[in-house]
Design a protein around this motif. Structure first.
Motif, PDB file in Angstrom:
ATOM      1  N   ASP A 233       0.818  -1.202   0.000  1.00 28.19           N
ATOM      2  CA  ASP A 233       0.000   0.000   0.000  1.00 28.19           C
ATOM      3  C   ASP A 233       0.858   1.260   0.000  1.00 28.19           C
ATOM      4  O   ASP A 233       0.416   2.323   0.401  1.00 28.19           O
ATOM      5  CB  ASP A 233      -0.918  -0.004   1.222  1.00 28.19           C
ATOM      6  N   ARG A 234       2.078   1.102  -0.405  1.00 31.40           N
ATOM      7  CA  ARG A 234       2.953   2.272  -0.433  1.00 31.40           C
ATOM      8  C   ARG A 234       2.994   2.782  -1.869  1.00 31.40           C
ATOM      9  O   ARG A 234       3.492   2.143  -2.772  1.00 31.40           O
ATOM     10  CB  ARG A 234       4.343   1.930   0.054  1.00 31.40           C
ATOM     11  N   GLY A 235       2.441   3.983  -2.058  1.00 31.87           N
ATOM     12  CA  GLY A 235       2.361   4.525  -3.402  1.00 31.87           C
ATOM     13  C   GLY A 235       3.718   4.943  -3.916  1.00 31.87           C
ATOM     14  O   GLY A 235       3.902   5.261  -5.084  1.00 31.87           O
ATOM     15  N   ASP A 236       4.701   4.937  -3.038  1.00 32.70           N
ATOM     16  CA  ASP A 236       5.958   5.580  -3.400  1.00 32.70           C
ATOM     17  C   ASP A 236       7.103   4.591  -3.429  1.00 32.70           C
ATOM     18  O   ASP A 236       8.187   4.855  -2.947  1.00 32.70           O
ATOM     19  CB  ASP A 236       6.275   6.706  -2.415  1.00 32.70           C
ATOM     20  N   ILE A 237       6.846   3.416  -3.962  1.00 37.73           N
ATOM     21  CA  ILE A 237       7.907   2.417  -4.031  1.00 37.73           C
ATOM     22  C   ILE A 237       9.098   2.965  -4.817  1.00 37.73           C
ATOM     23  O   ILE A 237      10.258   2.674  -4.503  1.00 37.73           O
ATOM     24  CB  ILE A 237       7.362   1.105  -4.652  1.00 37.73           C
TER      25      ILE A 237
ATOM     26  N   SER B 222       0.659  -9.993   0.528  1.00 36.83           N
ATOM     27  CA  SER B 222      -0.113 -10.330  -0.666  1.00 36.83           C
ATOM     28  C   SER B 222      -1.532 -10.740  -0.290  1.00 36.83           C
ATOM     29  O   SER B 222      -2.398 -10.871  -1.153  1.00 36.83           O
ATOM     30  CB  SER B 222       0.568 -11.458  -1.446  1.00 36.83           C
ATOM     31  N   ASP B 223      -1.770 -10.944   1.015  1.00 37.38           N
ATOM     32  CA  ASP B 223      -3.120 -11.264   1.462  1.00 37.38           C
ATOM     33  C   ASP B 223      -4.032 -10.037   1.443  1.00 37.38           C
ATOM     34  O   ASP B 223      -5.243 -10.156   1.582  1.00 37.38           O
ATOM     35  CB  ASP B 223      -3.058 -11.874   2.866  1.00 37.38           C
TER      36      ASP B 223
ATOM     37  N   MET C 125      -1.204  -5.039  -7.687  1.00 37.48           N
ATOM     38  CA  MET C 125      -0.940  -3.796  -8.418  1.00 37.48           C
ATOM     39  C   MET C 125       0.413  -3.207  -8.032  1.00 37.48           C
ATOM     40  O   MET C 125       1.170  -2.725  -8.876  1.00 37.48           O
ATOM     41  CB  MET C 125      -2.046  -2.776  -8.157  1.00 37.48           C
ATOM     42  N   ALA C 126       0.700  -3.257  -6.712  1.00 35.40           N
ATOM     43  CA  ALA C 126       2.001  -2.755  -6.253  1.00 35.40           C
ATOM     44  C   ALA C 126       3.122  -3.568  -6.885  1.00 35.40           C
ATOM     45  O   ALA C 126       4.147  -3.025  -7.332  1.00 35.40           O
ATOM     46  CB  ALA C 126       2.082  -2.836  -4.732  1.00 35.40           C
ATOM     47  N   PHE C 127       2.906  -4.885  -6.922  1.00 34.35           N
ATOM     48  CA  PHE C 127       3.891  -5.787  -7.493  1.00 34.35           C
ATOM     49  C   PHE C 127       4.126  -5.449  -8.975  1.00 34.35           C
ATOM     50  O   PHE C 127       5.263  -5.240  -9.412  1.00 34.35           O
ATOM     51  CB  PHE C 127       3.382  -7.227  -7.332  1.00 34.35           C
TER      52      PHE C 127
ATOM     53  N   ASP D  30      15.340  -9.784  -8.422  1.00 36.71           N
ATOM     54  CA  ASP D  30      14.173 -10.665  -8.335  1.00 36.71           C
ATOM     55  C   ASP D  30      13.096  -9.996  -7.497  1.00 36.71           C
ATOM     56  O   ASP D  30      13.369  -9.588  -6.367  1.00 36.71           O
ATOM     57  CB  ASP D  30      14.567 -11.970  -7.636  1.00 36.71           C
ATOM     58  N   VAL D  31      11.906  -9.895  -8.045  1.00 39.56           N
ATOM     59  CA  VAL D  31      10.802  -9.315  -7.278  1.00 39.56           C
ATOM     60  C   VAL D  31       9.797 -10.414  -6.956  1.00 39.56           C
ATOM     61  O   VAL D  31       9.427 -11.199  -7.837  1.00 39.56           O
ATOM     62  CB  VAL D  31      10.113  -8.178  -8.056  1.00 39.56           C
ATOM     63  N   HIS D  32       9.373 -10.471  -5.712  1.00 37.25           N
ATOM     64  CA  HIS D  32       8.442 -11.510  -5.275  1.00 37.25           C
ATOM     65  C   HIS D  32       7.244 -10.890  -4.579  1.00 37.25           C
ATOM     66  O   HIS D  32       7.384  -9.901  -3.862  1.00 37.25           O
ATOM     67  CB  HIS D  32       9.133 -12.467  -4.296  1.00 37.25           C
ATOM     68  N   LEU D  33       6.094 -11.503  -4.800  1.00 41.43           N
ATOM     69  CA  LEU D  33       4.895 -11.109  -4.070  1.00 41.43           C
ATOM     70  C   LEU D  33       4.647 -12.195  -3.026  1.00 41.43           C
ATOM     71  O   LEU D  33       4.449 -13.360  -3.369  1.00 41.43           O
ATOM     72  CB  LEU D  33       3.721 -11.013  -5.058  1.00 41.43           C
TER      73      LEU D  33
END
Lengths: 147, 288
Positions: free
Chosen positions: B167-171, B191-192, B198-200, B216-219
């Motif tokens: 929920d961080r709009g500023d990644i 992720s729950d 969307m963030a991912f 590597d990006v993980h959700l």
């Protein structure tokens, strides 16, 4: 220099506002406070005191199970060789149970209405007793208590 | 003094033979400046950082369970800031690490950053070495990723995991802060919660545009365990990136440099002279 103090909630008691207030008071008094969270077993609490190399352990109980849990934890600390760890208790602990807890190794019992500076003074006294080599820990000879 | 040395070497011997209490006491001694005489270790280290509240400790708790299932022994050094006012600290990371509380395969130690000049950088290396020598096969260093000194502590690990919330709009702000350049993996936690995908997706597409596309990006969800084993696999299969390793060395060097500067006996005197204008900043730096 502050002490490392573990604040723990043994048993099934889920109310930890008091324990959290104590952690804040101790932090503001210059101590490093490790808070365990709720519902810890005596074995888990003993393990945390070992791993964190804490000098003191504060046990918060509001559920009425103090008579069983607190002496059990004191015994486990001694069995683990943690005789020098200082144990104090707080929460809802009726006066009639105090003597039994002191006998089991608890050095102070703080009930509702305790001033925050009193708890800090207790730890300061503990610290100076320890540096004088006076019995203060849970396995160091029952006698001295904070009243 | 001689007595102190003997007891330190006794502690060391018994910590290396697997005694937890000696290990715990040795860590305390290292915090007071003791340097155990150990050869440099091949410690396996992972730094975990990220903003407050994104679920780092909960996530680490899930990762610990996975590692322990795979037969690893996991040690965590959880760093929290000390109050600059009282010097005290509230160390509560471990309450969120829901692990088998008495497992012999888990060792969690809370560390206050203290008001040590320069923070923990003098101690973190020796602590990792002793944990590794005592048989801890996975060593995790956790810090709140706010402030340069906290990020620098994480750079003492060989791999870095950045944890972000959904929920961080500023990644993308994280990219500005520089931590994304150091991170080898990013986990979007929780992720729950709704909209975490969307963030991912937004992070993945942002990274595609940058040179950091090999991250590597993980959700994942530290809470219910979703994606944890994939995250662990990716961390275990991590290939070293010399570009990021150089950046880590740079942060380590800067961290030690700061520590030395801040513990210089000349420091207070020079600060006063700077304040009265009797010397310049360049002159002060030269004197130190």
């Amino acid at each position: 220099m502050g002490m490392r103090v573990v604040i723990a909630k043994p048993g099934l008691d889920g109310h930890d506002r008091g324990a959290k207030v104590i952690t804040r008071i101790l932090r503001d008094g210059g101590h490093e406070v490790i808070y365990t969270g709720i519902r810890k077993t005596p074995d888990e609490i003993t393990r945390i005191v070992i791993d964190e190399d804490a000098m003191a352990l504060g046990l918060s109980s509001l559920s009425g199970a103090h008579e069983v849990l607190i002496p059990n934890i004191c015994e486990k600390l001694r069995l683990a060789g943690l005789d020098d760890v200082v144990v104090f208790a707080g929460g809802i602990i009726p006066q009639k149970d105090h003597e039994e807890l002191y006998k089991s190794g608890v050095r102070a019992i703080f009930g509702p209405g305790t001033y925050s500076h009193t708890i800090i003074e207790f730890l300061t006294t503990v610290s100076s007793r320890k540096s004088n080599g006076e019995p203060t820990g849970v396995g160091e000879g029952i006698g001295w208590r904070w009243d | 003094m001689a007595l102190g040395l003997t007891s330190d070497s006794k502690l060391l011997d018994s910590a290396l033979s697997g005694d937890r209490r000696s290990l715990a006491k040795l860590l305390t001694r290292i915090e007071s400046g003791f340097k155990p005489p150990l050869p440099p270790s091949n410690a396996w280290t992972l730094g975990v950082t990220g903003p407050p509240g994104v679920g780092k400790s909960t996530l680490i708790g899930s990762m610990i369970s996975e590692w322990v299932k795979n037969g690893q022994k996991v040690a965590v050094l959880a760093v929290d800031p000390s109050s600059p006012h009282s010097g005290g600290a509230l160390l509560a990371d471990r309450m969120r690490m829901q692990t088998e509380g008495t497992s012999d395969s888990v060792f969690i130690r809370s560390l206050a950053s203290r008001n040590h000049p320069g923070g923990l950088s003098f101690f973190i290396g020796p602590m990792v070495d002793i944990l590794s020598a005592a048989g801890w096969s996975r060593i995790i260093i956790e810090t709140v990723g706010s402030g340069q000194s906290q990020i620098r502590i994480v750079a003492f690990a060989d791999r870095i995991l950045l944890v972000e919330g959904p929920d961080r709009g500023d990644i993308i702000q994280a990219e500005k802060a520089g931590i994304l350049e150091l991170a080898d993996f990013v986990a979007i936690n929780k992720s729950d919660l709704p909209k975490s995908d969307m963030a991912f997706n937004s992070l993945v597409s942002a990274l595609e545009l940058s040179e950091n596309s090999r991250i590597d990006v993980h959700l994942v969800s530290g809470l219910n365990g979703t994606g944890i084993s994939e995250l662990i696999t990716s961390i275990e299969e991590h290939e070293k990136s010399s570009k990021r390793d150089i950046l880590k060395q740079r942060e380590r060097l800067l961290s030690i440099w700061d520590s030395r500067l801040l513990s210089s006996p000349l420091l207070n005197d020079l600060l006063h002279k700077l304040n009265t204008g009797s010397i310049t900043l360049e002159e002060a730096a030269d004197m130190i």
